[in-house]
Scaffold this active site. Structure first.
Site, PDB file in Angstrom:
ATOM      1  N   HIS A 261       0.856  -1.215   0.000  1.00 47.47           N
ATOM      2  CA  HIS A 261       0.000   0.000   0.000  1.00 47.47           C
ATOM      3  C   HIS A 261       0.884   1.254   0.000  1.00 47.47           C
ATOM      4  O   HIS A 261       1.423   1.642   1.041  1.00 47.47           O
ATOM      5  CB  HIS A 261      -0.893  -0.007   1.252  1.00 47.47           C
TER       6      HIS A 261
ATOM      7  N   HIS B  20       1.369   5.424  -1.569  1.00 42.46           N
ATOM      8  CA  HIS B  20       0.934   6.609  -2.331  1.00 42.46           C
ATOM      9  C   HIS B  20       2.166   7.256  -2.935  1.00 42.46           C
ATOM     10  O   HIS B  20       3.021   7.763  -2.205  1.00 42.46           O
ATOM     11  CB  HIS B  20       0.230   7.621  -1.414  1.00 42.46           C
TER      12      HIS B  20
ATOM     13  N   ASN C  40      -5.482   7.258  -5.804  1.00 40.61           N
ATOM     14  CA  ASN C  40      -6.203   8.482  -5.410  1.00 40.61           C
ATOM     15  C   ASN C  40      -5.462   9.749  -5.806  1.00 40.61           C
ATOM     16  O   ASN C  40      -5.145  10.593  -4.985  1.00 40.61           O
ATOM     17  CB  ASN C  40      -6.531   8.480  -3.906  1.00 40.61           C
TER      18      ASN C  40
ATOM     19  N   LYS D 243      -9.374  -0.449  -5.755  1.00 41.63           N
ATOM     20  CA  LYS D 243      -9.426   0.208  -4.451  1.00 41.63           C
ATOM     21  C   LYS D 243     -10.799   0.811  -4.192  1.00 41.63           C
ATOM     22  O   LYS D 243     -11.321   1.581  -5.006  1.00 41.63           O
ATOM     23  CB  LYS D 243      -8.372   1.315  -4.411  1.00 41.63           C
TER      24      LYS D 243
ATOM     25  N   HIS E 137     -10.514   0.810   2.007  1.00 42.15           N
ATOM     26  CA  HIS E 137     -10.360   1.776   3.097  1.00 42.15           C
ATOM     27  C   HIS E 137     -11.617   1.612   3.949  1.00 42.15           C
ATOM     28  O   HIS E 137     -12.691   2.107   3.595  1.00 42.15           O
ATOM     29  CB  HIS E 137     -10.232   3.212   2.563  1.00 42.15           C
TER      30      HIS E 137
ATOM     31  N   HIS F 206      -4.740  -0.974   6.225  1.00 41.99           N
ATOM     32  CA  HIS F 206      -4.304  -0.155   7.368  1.00 41.99           C
ATOM     33  C   HIS F 206      -5.226  -0.271   8.580  1.00 41.99           C
ATOM     34  O   HIS F 206      -5.789   0.718   9.047  1.00 41.99           O
ATOM     35  CB  HIS F 206      -4.107   1.313   6.971  1.00 41.99           C
TER      36      HIS F 206
ATOM     37  N   LEU G 215      -5.244   8.847   8.396  1.00 40.12           N
ATOM     38  CA  LEU G 215      -6.541   8.166   8.455  1.00 40.12           C
ATOM     39  C   LEU G 215      -6.354   6.707   8.045  1.00 40.12           C
ATOM     40  O   LEU G 215      -5.620   6.450   7.090  1.00 40.12           O
ATOM     41  CB  LEU G 215      -7.548   8.846   7.527  1.00 40.12           C
TER      42      LEU G 215
ATOM     43  N   ASP H 137       1.162   2.439   3.677  1.00 37.58           N
ATOM     44  CA  ASP H 137       0.325   3.639   3.517  1.00 37.58           C
ATOM     45  C   ASP H 137       1.184   4.900   3.578  1.00 37.58           C
ATOM     46  O   ASP H 137       0.735   5.936   4.069  1.00 37.58           O
ATOM     47  CB  ASP H 137      -0.800   3.687   4.554  1.00 37.58           C
TER      48      ASP H 137
HETATM   49  O1  DOR Z   1      -3.550   9.081   6.105  1.00 31.64           O
HETATM   50  C1  DOR Z   1      -3.918   8.777   4.976  1.00 31.64           C
HETATM   51  N1  DOR Z   1      -3.430   9.380   3.872  1.00 31.64           N
HETATM   52  N2  DOR Z   1      -4.859   7.859   4.842  1.00 31.64           N
HETATM   53  C2  DOR Z   1      -5.416   7.587   3.665  1.00 31.64           C
HETATM   54  O2  DOR Z   1      -6.292   6.785   3.641  1.00 31.64           O
HETATM   55  C3  DOR Z   1      -5.019   8.315   2.450  1.00 31.64           C
HETATM   56  C4  DOR Z   1      -3.703   8.894   2.562  1.00 31.64           C
HETATM   57  C5  DOR Z   1      -3.390   9.936   1.502  1.00 31.64           C
HETATM   58  O3  DOR Z   1      -3.647   9.679   0.332  1.00 31.64           O
HETATM   59  O4  DOR Z   1      -2.867  10.983   1.860  1.00 31.64           O
HETATM   60 ZN    ZN Z   2      -3.570   4.946   1.742  1.00 37.07          ZN
END
Ligand code: DOR
Ligand code: ZN
Length: 345
Positions: free
Chosen positions: A13, A15, A41, A99, A136, A174, A219, A247
């Site tokens: 996971h 980003h 995302n 997702k 999520h 997560h 989150l 994450d």
């Molecule tokens: O803390 C987080 N940041 N939780 C998520 O689910 C998304 C992520 C983000 O894309 O910044």
């Molecule tokens: Zn995430």
């Protein structure tokens, strides 16, 4: 000198974002991980195979020549996702998973799913072709306390999905609570969960006690120490249902230190060092490899990596870099503040 060797880890996971942030963060992951599931995302989100393929090309441009790394792409599920397109994208290998963001649950989730019942036909197709669903798992209702949103999601929706589609391969991502740990343990083998380094390292005091610390805001939100202890127990247990998904979620410092700061912790840089320390503190270093390098691959039905990596324990704590530069801006690097002695070779 103490040293351990483990199969090269995967991050289930990540980003990576796009443009300048993409360029800055990709090498932080590819140094330590052989594969990673890349979250969709972006703004706008990755909604189809064509966009996923283009995004993958942009990611590949920033992988250092010395790193052998494979990005695994995902599609952002909406109520308009076309199940036949999804089927083709999975079968031709351009997309690895889907997702599910409940609309409004987190960063860039506005286009996510408002009504779970409207996507059941897509999930049914995914179950037929063995395509994994990454969730999520938090409800978004304003009347549900932020600390209860994960449990509420399980009660209202996850349990329904698991019962309707027991064949569907699901990752509850997560996880942060004892409720999730119990639910996942008792569910059938197709439901597994990922755990982040920050939810293993911190509790909600690290966010809120003695001053608000926006760099520890993520989150699902950090929970109490009791929940953290359960997460640690699951991670070090060797139970194949639990594996690493970092994450790692970069945001520029000024977007975090803000009257309405973004959720996300950028933990890629020292991720394995921190995990090794947490496992050693629990006298469970022998279970690190299962968590970082075996359990996730098993869940996703792919082979563990062939390469290995070494971690070496130094006599002095590592001095962490504070930030990663993105042109004239900065991203704060996750520092759990306890001493970390393990270096990745
Ligand atoms: O803390 C987080 N940041 N939780 C998520 O689910 C998304 C992520 C983000 O894309 O910044
Ligand atoms: Zn995430």
């Amino acid at each position: 000198m103490e040293e351990i060797e483990i199969i090269k880890p995967d991050d289930w996971h990540v980003h990576f974002r796009d443009n300048d942030i993409l360029k800055a963060v990709v090498p932080e992951t590819t140094r330590q991980f052989a594969r990673a599931i890349v979250m969709p995302n972006l703004t706008p989100p990755i909604l189809n195979a064509k966009q996923a393929i283009e995004y993958k090309k942009r990611i590949k441009k920033h992988i250092p020549k010395s790193d052998d790394f494979k990005p695994l792409m995902t599609i952002y599920l909406t109520e308009n996702t076309n199940k036949n397109e999804l089927k083709d994208a999975y079968k031709n290998g351009s997309v690895f998973a889907v997702k599910l963001y409940p609309a409004g649950a987190t960063t860039n989730s506005e286009s996510g799913v408002k009504n779970i019942y409207n996507i059941m036909h897509v999930l049914e197709t995914m179950a037929e072709i063995n395509m994994p669903l990454l969730i999520h798992g938090e409800v978004t209702d304003k009347d549900i306390d932020i600390f209860d949103r994960e449990k509420e999601f399980i009660d209202r929706y996850l349990d329904f999905i698991c019962k309707e589609l027991p064949e569907l391969k699901i990752t509850l991502e997560h996880i942060t609570t004892s409720d999730s740990v119990s639910y996942v343990k008792e569910a059938n083998e197709n439901l597994c969960a990922s755990i982040t380094p920050h939810h293993l390292a911190l509790n909600r005091n690290d966010l809120l006690a003695g001053g608000i610390r926006p760099h520890n805001y993520c989150l699902p939100i950090l929970k109490s120490e009791t929940h953290r202890q359960t997460l640690i127990k699951s991670a070090i247990s060797g139970d194949p249902k639990f594996f690493l998904g970092t994450d790692t979620a970069p945001h520029l410092v000024y977007d975090k230190e803000n009257s309405c700061g973004c959720a996300g912790i950028f933990n890629a840089t020292y991720c394995l060092s921190i995990l090794a320390q947490i496992f050693e503190n629990e006298k469970a270093l022998n279970k690190l490899e299962s968590f970082t390098s075996l359990n996730g691959a098993k869940h996703y039905n792919i082979k563990p990596n062939k390469e290995k990596i070494k971690l070496i324990k130094s006599s002095k704590p590592i001095i962490f870099k504070n930030t990663l530069d993105v042109n004239e801006h900065k991203i704060q690097i996750f520092d759990p503040t306890f001493h970390v002695f393990w270096n990745v070779l």
